[in-house]
Structures are given as structure tokens and as C-alpha cells.
Scaffold this motif. Structure first.
Motif, mmCIF file in Angstrom:
data_model
loop_
_atom_site.group_PDB
_atom_site.id
_atom_site.type_symbol
_atom_site.label_atom_id
_atom_site.label_comp_id
_atom_site.label_asym_id
_atom_site.label_seq_id
_atom_site.Cartn_x
_atom_site.Cartn_y
_atom_site.Cartn_z
ATOM 1 N N UNK A 115 0.890 -11.224 -8.433
ATOM 2 C CA UNK A 115 1.819 -10.443 -9.139
ATOM 3 C C UNK A 115 1.833 -9.252 -8.262
ATOM 4 N N UNK A 116 0.836 -8.816 -7.563
ATOM 5 C CA UNK A 116 0.986 -7.633 -6.611
ATOM 6 C C UNK A 116 1.828 -8.065 -5.461
ATOM 7 N N UNK A 117 1.718 -9.218 -4.877
ATOM 8 C CA UNK A 117 2.490 -9.746 -3.675
ATOM 9 C C UNK A 117 4.097 -9.839 -4.446
ATOM 10 N N UNK A 118 4.259 -10.403 -5.514
ATOM 11 C CA UNK A 118 5.670 -10.263 -5.998
ATOM 12 C C UNK A 118 6.387 -9.149 -6.188
ATOM 13 N N UNK A 119 5.482 -8.165 -6.657
ATOM 14 C CA UNK A 119 6.274 -6.831 -6.821
ATOM 15 C C UNK A 119 6.678 -6.191 -5.509
ATOM 16 N N UNK A 120 6.025 -6.737 -4.272
ATOM 17 C CA UNK A 120 6.317 -6.314 -3.052
ATOM 18 C C UNK A 120 7.530 -6.943 -2.673
ATOM 19 N N UNK A 147 -3.476 -5.091 1.543
ATOM 20 C CA UNK A 147 -2.250 -4.351 0.875
ATOM 21 C C UNK A 147 -1.333 -5.531 0.415
ATOM 22 N N UNK A 148 -1.511 -6.044 -0.690
ATOM 23 C CA UNK A 148 -0.686 -6.920 -1.295
ATOM 24 C C UNK A 148 0.617 -6.722 -1.230
ATOM 25 N N UNK A 149 0.815 -5.860 -1.889
ATOM 26 C CA UNK A 149 2.419 -5.334 -2.243
ATOM 27 C C UNK A 149 3.282 -5.228 -0.959
#
Length: 332
Positions: A76-81, A292-294
């Protein structure tokens, strides 16, 4: 060097048809014709005209993202970025959940190619599966030959643009932190065995054990979610009652470990991995390894939407320890 005319003759189609297929025209074409042209491109090692490819890309408004499970806070965090960069570039994002099924991942890559997306980002870990890796490389190469762009997150068995988190170093940091606190007997809640992310993080922890001359950590494999983390914690403590610390290879499993430990009459340190937003809000607040996932997602999408380079671009992302209340020296 092969020309467009050579490709058309080999495929038995007109030059115009070959050009439309290679350069990603939106005009409909049968699957049989497309397969013949793409086979001719591969056989002749034809390199499409860079200007034509750029024009084709500018007509494509969608980008594809293949993740293991967007409900997982990590993705979810990666996808946000990813979405932040794609939206700024005026792109529609198509998100595909594979649920860690390699066959489904191959199907989604093919589906996104059929939809002529401008770029694809594979946001999930690579698999320890040579047959899958060969099949994926073939499908991505066919897609790239039609002007598509690809970037991956994590360690994959392919050469190309990638964002690679330093999972092995992060695993070492987790082990180093626990051993420096004085722990000798360490349990590990690992993710699925067939993922490169699991292997790399576990490799780092084992290196820390060797560095501190400690016995190898005891390992239980789980599914990167809360409930399996709780179950793995119960299994580890039942099999190895002398454990004083647990390293979970993602924060969701660490949260499950903390939940199980509330009913255990012992003080056991827990460290997670990724530093997802929930890590600071659980009780006790979770010590973890931050990625830093996003930013990783944003970087991968930026690579995918940028012009291709002669050499693959590999962006390495460091991990860092975030110390909170869930880790402490062992009781003497």
C-alpha cells in the motif's frame, strides 16, 4: 541490421501492419498477426525506430502495476508513491494483485501488454523459480520490443531498471541490534521461502549471528501477515523456550508476534522490518528496520516513465534501524 521491411516480409504482413504492431498503434489487430510480427522482431533482432517508439508511448495513457497484495501495508505504501508520480504525469494506474501466485503474475503481464500500457512496474519480490524467471523475462522482452517500459522493485532474475532495497543489510542491522543488547537465542519469523526478499533478510540476520559468534537463529516461515506472525511466534516459543528475542521479517508479522506475547509471562524483544505507519502506534512501539516505501514506489515509476537508457539503471535503497520500545536487554 534488420529493417522494418525485413520484419514485415518475415511475418508475411504489410510494412504498415508491422509498424502499427511494433510501435503500439491503438488500431485493432488480431492476436495471430501480433504474434507473427513479434516473433519476426525477435528472430531478426530488430530494434524499433526510437522516434516512432516515443510517439507510440505518448499515445498510451495507462501504466500497469503488478503487486503481490495491495492490502498488505508494505505494498500500500509503495503503491502510494507509484500513484503520486503517475498521476502527476497524467497517467491512469492499473493495479494487479497476484496474491503471490507466479502464474497469475505472468497472466497479468500478458494482460497489461495486450492493453498497451505505456509502462509496467513489478512491485513484488522476485521468486526462486528458474522456470518462472525465464517465462517472465520472455514476456517482458516481448513487451519492451513494442515500445513498453519496465521497472521492478526488489531483487529479480532479470537485467533492467530496478529499485533494490538493501534487504540483506537490513537483516544484519536487525540481528546486530538484538545481539548488541545481549540476546543469545534469537527466533526469526520469516516470510515465504520462495521469495528473494525473505532470503536476503534472513541472510543478513544469519551473518549478524556469525559476526557475534552466536548460534544460528531459529526460523519459522509465515505469510507476511499478522495472523501467521502470531502463529509462528507460538510455534517458535513452543519449540525453543529459551528464546529471548524475535525478529520478524516484516512489521505485520511483528505486530502478530506482539499480540501473541501479551499472553506470555515473559519479556521477549521483538523487532520488525519496513517501518510501516502502524509500527509507531502499537504497544509497545515497534523497533524496526526502515525502508522508504513510498519513495521506492515513486522512484520505480519515475524510472518506468523516463526515456530508456543504454545501460540498466539500478537504484539501491539503504535500510536503517529505528529503535523504539519493543526491544530491550534480556532478563538475567
Amino acid at each position: 541490421m534488420a529493417t522494418l521491411d525485413d520484419v514485415a516480409r518475415r511475418a508475411g504482413v504489410s510494412t504498415a501492419t508491422a509498424s502499427r504492431i511494433i510501435n503500439g498503434s491503438s488500431k485493432p489487430v488480431s492476436a495471430a498477426l501480433r504474434d507473427r510480427v513479434e516473433a519476426a522482431v525477435a528472430d531478426l533482432h530488430y530494434v524499433p525506430n526510437a522516434h516512432a517508439r516515443q510517439l507510440a508511448r505518448s499515445e498510451r495513457t495507462a501504466v500497469g502495476v503488478v503487486v503481490h497484495d495491495v492490502s498488505d501495508p508494505y505494498f500500500a505504501e509503495i503503491t502510494r508513491g507509484l500513484q503520486r508520480v503517475a498521476t502527476t504525469d497524467g497517467r491512469l494506474v492499473i493495479i494487479c494483485n497476484t496474491y503471490r501466485d507466479p502464474a497469475r503474475e505472468l497472466d497479468y503481464v500478458e494482460l497489461l501488454r495486450a492493453h498497451q500500457v505505456a509502462a509496467m512496474v513489478l512491485a513484488g519480490s522476485g521468486y526462486h523459480d528458474p522456470g518462472f524467471a525465464r517465462a517472465l523475462r520472455g514476456k517482458l522482452r516481448a513487451y519492451e520490443l513494442t515500445g513498453g517500459r519496465v521497472a521492478v522493485i526488489g531483487r529479480h532474475d532479470r537485467t533492467g531498471d530496478a529499485v533494490v532495497p538493501d534487504n540483506e543489510a537490513g537483516g544484519y542491522l536487525a540481528g546486530e541490534h538484538l545481539y548488541a543488547l545481549g540476546h543469545r537465542e534469537l527466533g526469526v519469523i520469516a516470510g515465504p521461502r520462495n521469495l528473494t526478499t525473505t532470503t536476503d533478510r534472513l541472510t543478513g540476520l544469519r551473518r549478524a549471528a556469525r559476526s557475534h559468534r552466536r548460534p544460528p537463529p531459529k526460523v519459522a516461515y509465515a505469510d507476511f501477515d499478522r495472523d501467521s506472525g502470531a502463529a509462528a511466534t507460538a510455534d517458535l516459543l513452543a519449540a525453543h523456550p529459551r528464546l529471548t528475542a524475535i525478529a520478524a521479517l516484516n512489521d505485520s508479522m511483528a505486530v502478530g508476534a506482539l499480540a501473541h506475547l501479551r499472553g506470555v509471562d515473559r519479556r521477549i524483544s521483538v523487532i520488525g522490518f519496513d517501518d510501516m505507519p502502524i509500527a509507531r502506534d502499537v504497544t509497545p512501539a515497534l523497533t524496526t528496520i526502515r525502508l522508504p516505501l513510498a519513495d521506492m514506489g515513486a522512484l520505480a515509476m519515475s524510472l518506468a516513465l523516463s526515456a530508456p537508457s543504454r545501460d540498466p539503471r539500478v537504484e539501491r535503497v539503504p535500510a536503517e534501524l529505528v529503535e523504539r520500545e519493543s526491544t530491550f536487554p534480556p532478563d538475567r
